[in-house]
Structures are given as C-alpha cells and as structure tokens.
Enzyme design. Structure first.
Site, PDB file in Angstrom:
ATOM      1  N   LYS A  15     -39.367  32.205  67.505  1.00  0.00           N
ATOM      2  CA  LYS A  15     -39.846  31.427  68.726  1.00  0.00           C
ATOM      3  C   LYS A  15     -40.205  30.202  68.211  1.00  0.00           C
ATOM      4  CE  LYS A  15     -42.465  34.676  70.496  1.00  0.00           C
ATOM      5  NZ  LYS A  15     -42.594  35.517  69.324  1.00  0.00           N
ATOM      6  N   ARG A  90     -47.346  36.578  78.298  1.00  0.00           N
ATOM      7  CA  ARG A  90     -46.921  37.718  77.371  1.00  0.00           C
ATOM      8  C   ARG A  90     -47.129  38.888  78.048  1.00  0.00           C
ATOM      9  NH1 ARG A  90     -47.720  35.206  72.257  1.00  0.00           N
ATOM     10  NH2 ARG A  90     -47.457  37.127  70.473  1.00  0.00           N
ATOM     11  N   ARG A 125     -43.286  35.587  55.654  1.00  0.00           N
ATOM     12  CA  ARG A 125     -43.471  34.292  56.295  1.00  0.00           C
ATOM     13  C   ARG A 125     -44.525  33.665  55.585  1.00  0.00           C
ATOM     14  NH1 ARG A 125     -44.341  34.049  62.625  1.00  0.00           N
ATOM     15  NH2 ARG A 125     -45.835  35.710  62.423  1.00  0.00           N
ATOM     16  N   ARG A 158     -50.469  34.645  57.344  1.00  0.00           N
ATOM     17  CA  ARG A 158     -51.075  34.684  58.462  1.00  0.00           C
ATOM     18  C   ARG A 158     -51.813  36.067  58.280  1.00  0.00           C
ATOM     19  NH1 ARG A 158     -47.791  33.360  63.762  1.00  0.00           N
ATOM     20  NH2 ARG A 158     -48.534  35.336  64.318  1.00  0.00           N
ATOM     21  N   ARG A 169     -48.124  44.860  66.595  1.00  0.00           N
ATOM     22  CA  ARG A 169     -47.856  43.799  67.509  1.00  0.00           C
ATOM     23  C   ARG A 169     -46.368  44.079  68.132  1.00  0.00           C
ATOM     24  NH1 ARG A 169     -47.647  39.396  63.090  1.00  0.00           N
ATOM     25  NH2 ARG A 169     -46.781  37.994  64.746  1.00  0.00           N
TER      26      ARG A 169
HETATM   27  P1  AP5 Z   1     -41.329  32.237  63.672  1.00  0.00           P
HETATM   28  O1  AP5 Z   1     -40.320  31.388  64.210  1.00  0.00           O
HETATM   29  O2  AP5 Z   1     -42.364  32.402  63.024  1.00  0.00           O
HETATM   30  O3  AP5 Z   1     -41.104  33.587  64.469  1.00  0.00           O
HETATM   31  P2  AP5 Z   1     -42.220  33.762  65.980  1.00  0.00           P
HETATM   32  O4  AP5 Z   1     -41.199  34.277  67.015  1.00  0.00           O
HETATM   33  O5  AP5 Z   1     -42.939  32.334  66.434  1.00  0.00           O
HETATM   34  O6  AP5 Z   1     -43.204  34.812  65.402  1.00  0.00           O
HETATM   35  P3  AP5 Z   1     -44.839  35.046  65.646  1.00  0.00           P
HETATM   36  O7  AP5 Z   1     -45.240  35.995  64.726  1.00  0.00           O
HETATM   37  O8  AP5 Z   1     -45.337  33.506  65.525  1.00  0.00           O
HETATM   38  O9  AP5 Z   1     -44.753  35.526  67.202  1.00  0.00           O
HETATM   39  P4  AP5 Z   1     -45.653  36.207  67.705  1.00  0.00           P
HETATM   40  O10 AP5 Z   1     -45.397  36.101  69.245  1.00  0.00           O
HETATM   41  O11 AP5 Z   1     -46.325  37.550  67.440  1.00  0.00           O
HETATM   42  O12 AP5 Z   1     -47.365  35.242  67.399  1.00  0.00           O
HETATM   43  P5  AP5 Z   1     -47.899  34.116  68.045  1.00  0.00           P
HETATM   44  O13 AP5 Z   1     -48.367  33.308  67.082  1.00  0.00           O
HETATM   45  O14 AP5 Z   1     -47.306  33.530  69.567  1.00  0.00           O
HETATM   46  O15 AP5 Z   1     -40.208  33.201  62.356  1.00  0.00           O
HETATM   47  C1  AP5 Z   1     -40.873  34.171  61.692  1.00  0.00           C
HETATM   48  C2  AP5 Z   1     -40.080  34.181  60.131  1.00  0.00           C
HETATM   49  O16 AP5 Z   1     -38.998  34.396  60.223  1.00  0.00           O
HETATM   50  C3  AP5 Z   1     -40.521  32.747  59.411  1.00  0.00           C
HETATM   51  O17 AP5 Z   1     -40.902  32.981  58.203  1.00  0.00           O
HETATM   52  C4  AP5 Z   1     -39.293  31.983  59.697  1.00  0.00           C
HETATM   53  O18 AP5 Z   1     -39.271  31.066  58.640  1.00  0.00           O
HETATM   54  C5  AP5 Z   1     -38.157  33.283  59.501  1.00  0.00           C
HETATM   55  N1  AP5 Z   1     -37.146  32.829  60.419  1.00  0.00           N
HETATM   56  C6  AP5 Z   1     -37.142  32.306  61.737  1.00  0.00           C
HETATM   57  N2  AP5 Z   1     -35.891  32.083  62.196  1.00  0.00           N
HETATM   58  C7  AP5 Z   1     -34.902  32.630  61.223  1.00  0.00           C
HETATM   59  C8  AP5 Z   1     -33.440  33.076  61.234  1.00  0.00           C
HETATM   60  N3  AP5 Z   1     -32.789  32.780  62.227  1.00  0.00           N
HETATM   61  N4  AP5 Z   1     -33.185  33.685  60.073  1.00  0.00           N
HETATM   62  C9  AP5 Z   1     -33.907  33.877  59.305  1.00  0.00           C
HETATM   63  N5  AP5 Z   1     -35.201  33.768  59.108  1.00  0.00           N
HETATM   64  C10 AP5 Z   1     -35.753  33.185  60.217  1.00  0.00           C
HETATM   65  O19 AP5 Z   1     -49.312  35.013  68.427  1.00  0.00           O
HETATM   66  C11 AP5 Z   1     -50.127  35.462  67.354  1.00  0.00           C
HETATM   67  C12 AP5 Z   1     -51.288  36.392  68.177  1.00  0.00           C
HETATM   68  O20 AP5 Z   1     -52.007  35.442  69.200  1.00  0.00           O
HETATM   69  C13 AP5 Z   1     -50.820  37.439  69.051  1.00  0.00           C
HETATM   70  O21 AP5 Z   1     -50.647  38.517  68.492  1.00  0.00           O
HETATM   71  C14 AP5 Z   1     -52.084  37.680  70.049  1.00  0.00           C
HETATM   72  O22 AP5 Z   1     -53.043  38.586  69.707  1.00  0.00           O
HETATM   73  C15 AP5 Z   1     -52.423  36.237  70.464  1.00  0.00           C
HETATM   74  N6  AP5 Z   1     -51.699  35.545  71.629  1.00  0.00           N
HETATM   75  C16 AP5 Z   1     -50.794  34.633  71.420  1.00  0.00           C
HETATM   76  N7  AP5 Z   1     -50.428  34.384  72.680  1.00  0.00           N
HETATM   77  C17 AP5 Z   1     -50.992  35.217  73.475  1.00  0.00           C
HETATM   78  C18 AP5 Z   1     -50.900  35.248  75.008  1.00  0.00           C
HETATM   79  N8  AP5 Z   1     -50.112  34.523  75.658  1.00  0.00           N
HETATM   80  N9  AP5 Z   1     -51.686  36.324  75.351  1.00  0.00           N
HETATM   81  C19 AP5 Z   1     -52.420  36.940  74.631  1.00  0.00           C
HETATM   82  N10 AP5 Z   1     -52.449  36.932  73.362  1.00  0.00           N
HETATM   83  C20 AP5 Z   1     -51.706  35.967  72.798  1.00  0.00           C
END
Ligand code: AP5
Length: 220
Positions: A15, A90, A125, A158, A169
C-alpha cells in the site's frame, strides 16, 4: 478534478509503495495513518505514547482517535485536489464515520496478496523513518546497503515487523479490515458510477502493480 482514493489491503501488500507512486502520478496527497502514528511515537506526543504499545502488539489504535486524526487531515487545504488514504479506514466503524463526516470517496483500490508472501515481504522491509521511503533487502534494495538513497541516512526495521507481530497484524486484518472489501464492493454496486472498486493482484512486481493500477484507473 479531485481524486479521493482509499487503498485497502493486508499489511505488507504494498500500500505504502504504491501510494507514494500513485500520489505523484495523480498529483494528490498521500495520507498514511501508520506513518502519522509513527511520527507521533517518535515525537512522544500523548497520541504516540498511547499508540506505541498497541502498534508493537500488532493491534489497532482506537477508532475514535483515528477518525479524528483523518478528519482533521483531509480538511486541510492541500487535500482539495484529492488524497490517497493508505491504512484508513481499517474497520467498519472507521468507514462509517468517514461517510458520516461527509468525506466522499471516488475509488477504492484493493491490493490482494497471500499471507505467506506478506510475511516474506514484511520481514525484509527497511524504512527511512523521516521520509517514509521503503526498501526491501531482496526485492527493492537501497543503492548502498542499509542507507537511504536520497539522504544517505541509516535505514531501520520497523518495531512491528518481527514475525510474531506480523502474524498478529494479519489476524487483525482478516477479522477487522477484510470485511471492508464486501462493504465497499456493495457500495460500488449500489451507487454505480459514484464509487469505483478496483482489485489488483499485488503479487506482481512493483512496476507491474503500478501499471495495472493506472490502467484500471484510466478505464474507470
Ligand atoms: P509496503 O509498501 O511497505 O506495504 P504496506 O501495505 O504499506 O505495509 P504496512 O506494513 O505499512 O501496512 P500496515 O497496514 O500493516 O501498516 P501501517 O503502517 O498502515 O511494502 C512492504 C514491503 O514489500 C516493502 O519492503 C516493499 O519494498 C516490498 N514490496 C512492496 N511492493 C512489492 C512488490 N510488488 N514486490 C516485491 N516487494 C514489494 O500501520 C501500522 C500500525 O499502525 C497498525 O498495525 C496499527 O497498529 C496502526 N494503525 C495504522 N492505521 C490505523 C487505523 N486506521 N486504525 C487503527 N490503527 C491503525
């Protein structure tokens, strides 16, 4: 024309990677709730102090806090041309609160990926915390090992990217976030022409996912 996008998908589906590229292509703001929370944790603000433990456990921060955070952010002037919501909503409660606040959405994009690929992606990552730039040890390595391509600063793993936390997660995603897939599909069908729902296979390369996304957006 304004483009308001929700990017939906499991942790590690890409994402953040796709949102950064798409925001540049569309000329809109990338809003990552995860990045906003990590900034709050780093700043040791009251929100950050509360969120740190929840995030480390792989759980979700309270809906009311997240809704307020996003409502305030999308009301800012730079969002007038549109935005990409990455990681929000979410839960169904968050989605309903967004709609009740009158925040309109044009497109919902789902990045679909299997759990085992996710664990592989997240455990490799590396991030540059200050900018949110993301790398992968194997799939998207930085030019200099362990260093951000732009600033040369150190990359980190992270805190919530340990395997046990990733599995927590994923469980939270399947229980609380995956129901949004049916929710937005139903909305797209009921309000034909108002919300467009796009599902993309996220197991392809970054470039292939981006190309598929842009092609589907242009056709929508
Ligand atoms: P990446 O692009 O970083 O993936 P992502 O989907 O953004 O993953 P996240 O782990 O950031 O998502 P998340 O939803 O768990 O975390 P968030 O920060 O929102 O890609 C992942 C890896 O793969 C990278 O190394 C990249 O280089 C590689 N990659 C990407 N595309 C690729 C491809 N096509 N092929 C190969 N490799 C590839 O949230 C973190 C925490 O915050 C949550 O757990 C929660 O506690 C809290 N939080 C955030 N938002 C909310 C909300 N709305 N409500 C409540 N809690 C929340």
């Amino acid at each position: 024309m304004s483009t308001r996008v929700i990017l939906l998908g499991p942790p590690g589906a890409g994402k953040g990677t796709q949102a950064q590229l798409l925001a540049k292509q569309l000329g809109v703001v990338h809003i990552s709730t995860g990045a906003m929370l990590r900034d709050a944790v780093a700043a040791k603000s009251p929100l950050g102090l509360m969120a740190a433990k929840v995030m480390q456990a792989g759980q979700l921060v309270a809906d009311d806090l997240m809704v307020e955070l996003v409502q305030q952010r999308v009301a800012q002037d730079d969002c007038a041309q549109g935005f990409i919501l990455d990681g929000f909503p979410r839960t169904l409660v968050q989605a309903q609160a967004l709609a009740a606040a009158g925040v309109e959405i044009d497109v919902v994009i789902e990045l679909a990926l299997d759990d085992e690929v996710i664990v592989q992606r997240i455990s490799g990552r590396l991030v540059h915390l200050a900018s949110g730039r993301t790398y992968h040890r194997q799939f998207a390595p930085p030019k200099d090992e362990g260093r951000d391509d732009v600033t040369g600063e150190a990359l980190v793993q992270r805190e919530d990217d340990q395997e046990a936390t990733i599995r927590a997660r994923l469980q939270v995603y399947h229980q609380q976030t995956a129901p949004l897939i049916a929710h937005y599909n139903d909305l797209a069908q009921a309000a034909a022409g108002c919300i467009c729902y796009i599902r993309v296979d996220a197991s392809q390369s970054v470039e292939a996912v981006q190309a598929a996304l842009l092609q589907r957006l242009q056709a929508s």
